[in-house]
Design a protein around this motif. Sequence first.
Motif, PDB file in Angstrom:
ATOM      1  N   VAL A   7      52.553  61.124  33.932  1.00 56.59           N
ATOM      2  CA  VAL A   7      51.404  61.897  33.434  1.00 56.59           C
ATOM      3  C   VAL A   7      50.298  60.935  33.011  1.00 56.59           C
ATOM      4  O   VAL A   7      49.135  61.082  33.408  1.00 56.59           O
ATOM      5  N   VAL A   8      50.676  59.914  32.240  1.00 58.65           N
ATOM      6  CA  VAL A   8      49.693  58.941  31.765  1.00 58.65           C
ATOM      7  C   VAL A   8      49.077  58.186  32.943  1.00 58.65           C
ATOM      8  O   VAL A   8      47.856  58.041  33.048  1.00 58.65           O
ATOM      9  N   ILE A   9      49.930  57.730  33.860  1.00 52.97           N
ATOM     10  CA  ILE A   9      49.435  56.990  35.019  1.00 52.97           C
ATOM     11  C   ILE A   9      48.455  57.848  35.818  1.00 52.97           C
ATOM     12  O   ILE A   9      47.388  57.391  36.220  1.00 52.97           O
ATOM     13  N   SER A  10      48.806  59.116  36.022  1.00 53.62           N
ATOM     14  CA  SER A  10      47.933  60.011  36.795  1.00 53.62           C
ATOM     15  C   SER A  10      46.580  60.173  36.120  1.00 53.62           C
ATOM     16  O   SER A  10      45.541  60.195  36.788  1.00 53.62           O
ATOM     17  N   ILE A  11      46.580  60.294  34.798  1.00 57.13           N
ATOM     18  CA  ILE A  11      45.314  60.485  34.080  1.00 57.13           C
ATOM     19  C   ILE A  11      44.459  59.221  34.156  1.00 57.13           C
ATOM     20  O   ILE A  11      43.264  59.273  34.463  1.00 57.13           O
ATOM     21  N   VAL A  12      45.076  58.057  33.912  1.00 54.30           N
ATOM     22  CA  VAL A  12      44.315  56.809  33.964  1.00 54.30           C
ATOM     23  C   VAL A  12      43.746  56.594  35.370  1.00 54.30           C
ATOM     24  O   VAL A  12      42.585  56.232  35.544  1.00 54.30           O
ATOM     25  N   TRP A  13      44.557  56.858  36.377  1.00 54.27           N
ATOM     26  CA  TRP A  13      44.083  56.659  37.760  1.00 54.27           C
ATOM     27  C   TRP A  13      43.021  57.681  38.166  1.00 54.27           C
ATOM     28  O   TRP A  13      42.197  57.397  39.030  1.00 54.27           O
ATOM     29  N   THR A  14      43.051  58.876  37.574  1.00 53.19           N
ATOM     30  CA  THR A  14      41.981  59.838  37.848  1.00 53.19           C
ATOM     31  C   THR A  14      40.643  59.215  37.471  1.00 53.19           C
ATOM     32  O   THR A  14      39.646  59.360  38.177  1.00 53.19           O
ATOM     33  N   PHE A  15      40.636  58.488  36.365  1.00 55.25           N
ATOM     34  CA  PHE A  15      39.420  57.803  35.931  1.00 55.25           C
ATOM     35  C   PHE A  15      39.099  56.641  36.879  1.00 55.25           C
ATOM     36  O   PHE A  15      37.949  56.440  37.265  1.00 55.25           O
ATOM     37  N   LEU A  16      40.132  55.887  37.270  1.00 59.91           N
ATOM     38  CA  LEU A  16      39.907  54.747  38.174  1.00 59.91           C
ATOM     39  C   LEU A  16      39.358  55.209  39.528  1.00 59.91           C
ATOM     40  O   LEU A  16      38.619  54.493  40.187  1.00 59.91           O
ATOM     41  N   TYR A  17      39.742  56.436  39.935  1.00 55.74           N
ATOM     42  CA  TYR A  17      39.319  56.965  41.229  1.00 55.74           C
ATOM     43  C   TYR A  17      37.973  57.682  41.169  1.00 55.74           C
ATOM     44  O   TYR A  17      37.502  58.185  42.178  1.00 55.74           O
ATOM     45  N   ASP A  18      37.376  57.763  39.988  1.00 51.66           N
ATOM     46  CA  ASP A  18      36.121  58.502  39.856  1.00 51.66           C
ATOM     47  C   ASP A  18      35.089  58.000  40.868  1.00 51.66           C
ATOM     48  O   ASP A  18      34.947  56.801  41.094  1.00 51.66           O
ATOM     49  N   ARG A  19      34.364  58.971  41.452  1.00 53.79           N
ATOM     50  CA  ARG A  19      33.431  58.600  42.507  1.00 53.79           C
ATOM     51  C   ARG A  19      32.321  57.665  42.011  1.00 53.79           C
ATOM     52  O   ARG A  19      32.030  56.651  42.614  1.00 53.79           O
ATOM     53  N   GLN A  20      31.711  58.038  40.877  1.00 54.92           N
ATOM     54  CA  GLN A  20      30.565  57.254  40.416  1.00 54.92           C
ATOM     55  C   GLN A  20      30.960  55.992  39.649  1.00 54.92           C
ATOM     56  O   GLN A  20      30.469  54.916  39.928  1.00 54.92           O
ATOM     57  N   VAL A  21      31.827  56.167  38.653  1.00 52.81           N
ATOM     58  CA  VAL A  21      32.074  55.037  37.760  1.00 52.81           C
ATOM     59  C   VAL A  21      33.436  54.387  37.950  1.00 52.81           C
ATOM     60  O   VAL A  21      33.734  53.374  37.339  1.00 52.81           O
ATOM     61  N   GLY A  22      34.287  54.991  38.798  1.00 50.07           N
ATOM     62  CA  GLY A  22      35.657  54.503  38.924  1.00 50.07           C
ATOM     63  C   GLY A  22      35.740  53.052  39.354  1.00 50.07           C
ATOM     64  O   GLY A  22      34.947  52.580  40.177  1.00 50.07           O
ATOM     65  N   LEU A  23      36.703  52.338  38.808  1.00 45.53           N
ATOM     66  CA  LEU A  23      36.845  50.918  39.112  1.00 45.53           C
ATOM     67  C   LEU A  23      37.234  50.678  40.567  1.00 45.53           C
ATOM     68  O   LEU A  23      36.898  49.651  41.142  1.00 45.53           O
ATOM     69  N   VAL A  24      37.953  51.632  41.175  1.00 46.68           N
ATOM     70  CA  VAL A  24      38.367  51.445  42.568  1.00 46.68           C
ATOM     71  C   VAL A  24      37.145  51.332  43.460  1.00 46.68           C
ATOM     72  O   VAL A  24      37.015  50.393  44.267  1.00 46.68           O
ATOM     73  N   ASN A  25      36.197  52.272  43.306  1.00 42.16           N
ATOM     74  CA  ASN A  25      34.978  52.211  44.110  1.00 42.16           C
ATOM     75  C   ASN A  25      34.134  50.987  43.769  1.00 42.16           C
ATOM     76  O   ASN A  25      33.567  50.353  44.655  1.00 42.16           O
ATOM     77  N   GLN A  26      34.060  50.659  42.477  1.00 39.22           N
ATOM     78  CA  GLN A  26      33.273  49.484  42.065  1.00 39.22           C
ATOM     79  C   GLN A  26      33.822  48.229  42.729  1.00 39.22           C
ATOM     80  O   GLN A  26      33.079  47.384  43.210  1.00 39.22           O
ATOM     81  N   PHE A  27      35.160  48.137  42.747  1.00 37.88           N
ATOM     82  CA  PHE A  27      35.810  46.976  43.336  1.00 37.88           C
ATOM     83  C   PHE A  27      35.508  46.909  44.834  1.00 37.88           C
ATOM     84  O   PHE A  27      35.116  45.861  45.366  1.00 37.88           O
ATOM     85  N   LEU A  28      35.668  48.054  45.519  1.00 38.57           N
ATOM     86  CA  LEU A  28      35.435  48.077  46.962  1.00 38.57           C
ATOM     87  C   LEU A  28      33.984  47.736  47.289  1.00 38.57           C
ATOM     88  O   LEU A  28      33.709  46.982  48.231  1.00 38.57           O
ATOM     89  N   THR A  29      33.055  48.275  46.500  1.00 43.11           N
ATOM     90  CA  THR A  29      31.646  47.983  46.740  1.00 43.11           C
ATOM     91  C   THR A  29      31.362  46.496  46.536  1.00 43.11           C
ATOM     92  O   THR A  29      30.670  45.869  47.330  1.00 43.11           O
ATOM     93  N   THR A  30      31.942  45.929  45.480  1.00 48.67           N
ATOM     94  CA  THR A  30      31.697  44.520  45.188  1.00 48.67           C
ATOM     95  C   THR A  30      32.245  43.613  46.281  1.00 48.67           C
ATOM     96  O   THR A  30      31.526  42.757  46.802  1.00 48.67           O
ATOM     97  N   ILE A  31      33.523  43.803  46.673  1.00 49.63           N
ATOM     98  CA  ILE A  31      34.083  42.865  47.652  1.00 49.63           C
ATOM     99  C   ILE A  31      33.497  43.069  49.036  1.00 49.63           C
ATOM    100  O   ILE A  31      33.517  42.153  49.853  1.00 49.63           O
ATOM    101  N   SER A  32      32.976  44.279  49.326  1.00 53.70           N
ATOM    102  CA  SER A  32      32.408  44.476  50.653  1.00 53.70           C
ATOM    103  C   SER A  32      30.914  44.182  50.642  1.00 53.70           C
ATOM    104  O   SER A  32      30.236  44.360  51.650  1.00 53.70           O
ATOM    105  N   GLY A  33      30.376  43.739  49.492  1.00 51.58           N
ATOM    106  CA  GLY A  33      28.954  43.441  49.401  1.00 51.58           C
ATOM    107  C   GLY A  33      28.103  44.689  49.582  1.00 51.58           C
ATOM    108  O   GLY A  33      27.008  44.631  50.129  1.00 51.58           O
ATOM    109  N   GLY A  34      28.640  45.828  49.147  1.00 50.14           N
ATOM    110  CA  GLY A  34      27.863  47.062  49.203  1.00 50.14           C
ATOM    111  C   GLY A  34      27.995  47.826  50.507  1.00 50.14           C
ATOM    112  O   GLY A  34      27.354  48.848  50.708  1.00 50.14           O
ATOM    113  N   VAL A  35      28.822  47.312  51.441  1.00 51.27           N
ATOM    114  CA  VAL A  35      28.967  47.990  52.736  1.00 51.27           C
ATOM    115  C   VAL A  35      29.728  49.311  52.572  1.00 51.27           C
ATOM    116  O   VAL A  35      29.360  50.336  53.140  1.00 51.27           O
TER     117      VAL A  35
END
Lengths: 309, 364
Positions: free
Chosen positions: B188-216
Amino acid sequence: MTSISSTQSQQLAAETSRRRMWGFVKLGLTYVFMSLLAFVFLFPVIFMIVSSFKSNAVIFEDLRSFDAFLPTEFSLDNYQAVFNRSNFGLFMFNSVFIVTTTVTLGILANSMAAYALARLRWRGRKAALTGVIALLIIPFETIAVPLLFVVTRLVWLSLSGGELSLTTSWLNTHHVQIVPFIADAFSIFLFYQFFIDIPKDIDEAAVVDGASPLRIYWTLILPISRPIIATVAILQFLTRWNDYLWPIMSVQGESARPVMVGMAAFFGQTPDWGQIMAYATMITVPVLIFYLLFQKWFVQSVASSGIKG
Amino acid sequence: MANATAGNLRRSETVFAWIMGAPAFAGLLVFLILPFVMAIGLSFTNQRLLSPNPTETVGLRNYDRLLSVSLLSLDPLTDEATGEFLRDDDGQLQYPRSRNITRDSENYPQYEGFREWFAFELGSTRHVVLAKDPVFLRSLLNNFTFALVVVPLQSGLALALAMLINQKIPGVNIFRTIYFSPVVTSMVVISIVWTFLYDRQVGLVNQFLTTISGGVIEPINWLGSASTALIAIIIMSVWQGVGFQMVIFLAGLQGIPDVLYEAAQIDGANRWQRFWSVTIPQLRNTIIFVAISTTILAFRLFTQVDVMTRGGPQNSTSTVVFHAVQRGFRESDIGYASSISVVFFMIVLVIALLQRRVLSQSEE
């Protein structure tokens, strides 16, 4: 046999030192790689804990950089808010009460049954053992819905206000989360495997002295079974503490709600991520500390659960 | 005399066995065997959780509703005057709506109770696959997809991790402890934390992907889009569970005798050859066990889905257990949910029997 010339020995020395250098570099790279992986496995928990001390504004601000994983702010406001906005203390008590009762009673009931199966001679022993092993294959998910139906039709003797009364449904109670989970086929199986390997002559002497099986179980077998008791306790603790499917079905009110359901409900009501992270931290960190203290036992227990089949 | 004592002893052992076994055996009987047998019985009825109406036996109706599939072939609409195909503004052929046919029980009684599951076009004909419960079939498909991706991915990663931490270097246990830690953390806790990590605008997953791909890489709507939600849940589940298989593989690796590796080395086998000729064959049973138990775990998928997506978007993350809980608990249709449970158990049984089969073959 000629002696090794000085140039040859110099070459050899250079070769060994090169090898040693390469060994160090390789070891270093291994550690770097393992540390990167460690970060992959840890970052959500680090993020959760660190964010629980930050206000919403700071969390979102920090998300743009590595600050997301650093304690840039330290405030207990989120924790305060969790206690004010939800019945966190009650849910925590419910969970601790349910889990400790289930685990304790489970260890007693399942080890006694395993003792009967492993160390007593009686008609039907083989059939009972086969039955218990066959039950291992039924995942809880397949019986969850019919079990819900069963518990709505059970009665319970309750003592309220000094008077005994019969209640006609188990829904929304503590015992609906305890009683069905005391008996556990897999715990019986683990105890059985341990008991069957204890040499028979240990209790034969006691039998000659006229000790009853119950006495032998309690004074001889249980004290030497600490490793398996720990294994069963850890496995049952983890499944009961983390259980979600059963309590969301059987407990809808707040009076008997455990923390996992409380967490999910809080998540559904609150837009404030700092508070959500504080809630999550409070129900996760105690287990993680427990895990760090007994990590060898945890890993062994879970590994032993994998040997079934 | 001696015989009598032995007999008495025997009898008293039987009595003690029943006394000591009674609590656990009674518990298993009432809370495991009884619901299991009832699931089978109830699946032939229209039992509700709480209902004023008497329960009726409905035969195989629940199973019929659960598993019925039919195919409907539709020809494109034609202009009545010219006989030419009608096309919409984009030039696409137009077809009659399948709903008009499935709801027209007078002219099409064979399609009564069916709904559109999915459709595909071959030539100019549109084939519509109909099902009485498209959500169940979609859930079943999701479970199979989940298993098909997760089992090889998670087992492979777990084996790699196990080999990494099976090295005899100082501090390696610290890494084992860390890699294993998500396994003891609540889903339950993992799912909630990852819901935040997966957030479209602020989620760390997208931020990470944008950073390593140089915005591609554009920000992905992980949980909000039907095409990525299941993938998102898969990635998180592998991350959470891989430590479990790692520990099992580690035990397997430590059981391989060193002499086998030494012999292979003497034969001139390099690392890669030793892996394929020693490690893999020696781990055979462990691999089978891990694969089967991960498959069964994949079919039990529930918590992540309930917390993160509620089966959505468009049922793209619904699972068999989630569907059973929706029907049985949230809509209190116990009879129908029981039939789902029975089908679910059959799947688990087949997988487990398969395991036994494969394992016994390897022992020959």
